[in-house]
Design a protein around this motif. Sequence first.
Motif, short mmCIF file in Angstrom:
data_model
loop_
_atom_site.label_atom_id
_atom_site.label_comp_id
_atom_site.label_asym_id
_atom_site.label_seq_id
_atom_site.Cartn_x
_atom_site.Cartn_y
_atom_site.Cartn_z
N ALA A 1 0.90 -1.09 0.12
CA ALA A 1 0.02 -0.04 -0.07
C ALA A 1 0.97 1.25 0.10
CB ALA A 1 -1.05 0.18 1.08
N THR A 2 1.90 1.23 0.67
CA THR A 2 2.91 2.25 0.78
C THR A 2 3.42 2.59 -0.73
OG1 THR A 2 3.51 1.99 3.09
CG2 THR A 2 4.98 3.33 1.88
N LEU A 3 4.05 1.43 -1.32
CA LEU A 3 4.68 1.70 -2.48
C LEU A 3 3.51 2.28 -3.65
CD1 LEU A 3 6.66 -1.50 -2.58
CD2 LEU A 3 7.75 0.86 -2.54
N GLY A 4 2.31 1.72 -3.39
CA GLY A 4 1.35 2.21 -4.43
C GLY A 4 1.27 3.70 -4.23
N ASN A 5 1.05 4.22 -3.30
CA ASN A 5 0.67 5.68 -2.76
C ASN A 5 2.06 6.44 -3.33
OD1 ASN A 5 -1.83 5.66 -1.83
ND2 ASN A 5 -1.07 6.33 0.10
N MET A 6 3.09 5.91 -3.24
CA MET A 6 4.14 6.62 -3.55
C MET A 6 4.61 6.59 -5.08
SD MET A 6 7.33 4.72 -1.06
CE MET A 6 8.48 5.63 -2.04
N PHE A 7 3.93 5.64 -5.79
CA PHE A 7 3.78 5.41 -7.30
C PHE A 7 2.95 6.65 -7.59
CE2 PHE A 7 2.64 4.27 -11.39
CZ PHE A 7 3.58 4.45 -12.23
N GLY A 8 1.69 6.57 -6.89
CA GLY A 8 0.73 7.59 -7.20
C GLY A 8 1.15 9.07 -7.28
N TYR A 9 1.88 9.23 -6.15
CA TYR A 9 2.53 10.78 -5.67
C TYR A 9 3.23 10.99 -6.77
CZ TYR A 9 4.93 14.25 -3.43
OH TYR A 9 5.62 15.41 -3.01
N TRP A 10 4.19 10.03 -7.19
CA TRP A 10 5.19 10.18 -8.29
C TRP A 10 4.72 10.77 -9.57
CZ3 TRP A 10 5.93 7.45 -12.97
CH2 TRP A 10 7.10 7.96 -13.56
N PHE A 11 3.63 10.02 -9.90
CA PHE A 11 2.75 10.24 -10.97
C PHE A 11 2.37 11.73 -11.07
CE2 PHE A 11 -1.09 10.13 -13.70
CZ PHE A 11 -0.50 9.72 -14.87
#
Length: 230
Positions: free
Chosen positions: A87-97
């Motif tokens: 979940a943390t990695l998913g949010n990080m990717f969303g933030y980066w995008f």
Amino acid sequence: MEDFHWTKLFNPEFYITMEVGGIPIGIYMVLFIVFAETGLFAGFFLPGDSLLFLSGIYSRELVQTFFYIPSDFSNVTVLSLLIASAATLGNMFGYWFGARSGQFLYKKEDSFFFKKKYLLQSQDFFQRHGGKAIIYARFLPIVRTFVPIIAGIVHMKKTKFMFYNVLSSLMWSFFLVFAGHYLYGIFLNEFDIDLKKHIEKIILILIGVTTFPLVMKAIKAKRETTNPEI
């Protein structure tokens, strides 16, 4: 082999018990779906909350894919940490995008995998709650898909985002996974009710609980639109 029907894609138990060539891959599917809800912007149709709850029920089977842990508590803890990491990695990717190219979503046409209204609703949610929106959004379907993207679009401070990101991921995963595991034990031992035989009812209840705030918000917004204050 049991016949496949497309409706199974909306059933979290389908992913948890999935096998390929007789090899269980449920844990990989769970972690991928958790990541995809925010990392791949597909959260509006993936079974997030019910998936975590049912993962708690199947915690031993899922964790045993990697290694055997005799302790129930350790099994659930390890599973919760794995899910929180995804979940943390998913949010990080969303933030980066969002920080890199999220603005184009406001110009993107609607499709089966994307609805602009969800983006706008999430933006309004973020503006009203600030950083805490990341925590609240974890427990709200659809909203959790877009909030990290919006955090990236507005260039929320990275350290602040990561604090709320990690905290919300831990809260979400531990609460739902532990609830699923221990409620299953209580119902089985105290009432002789096997929740695995009532998966459909559990899913419907969880969908109702998690979508109720969104429904009420939509009703309130419609009333404000049709009856504006003079």
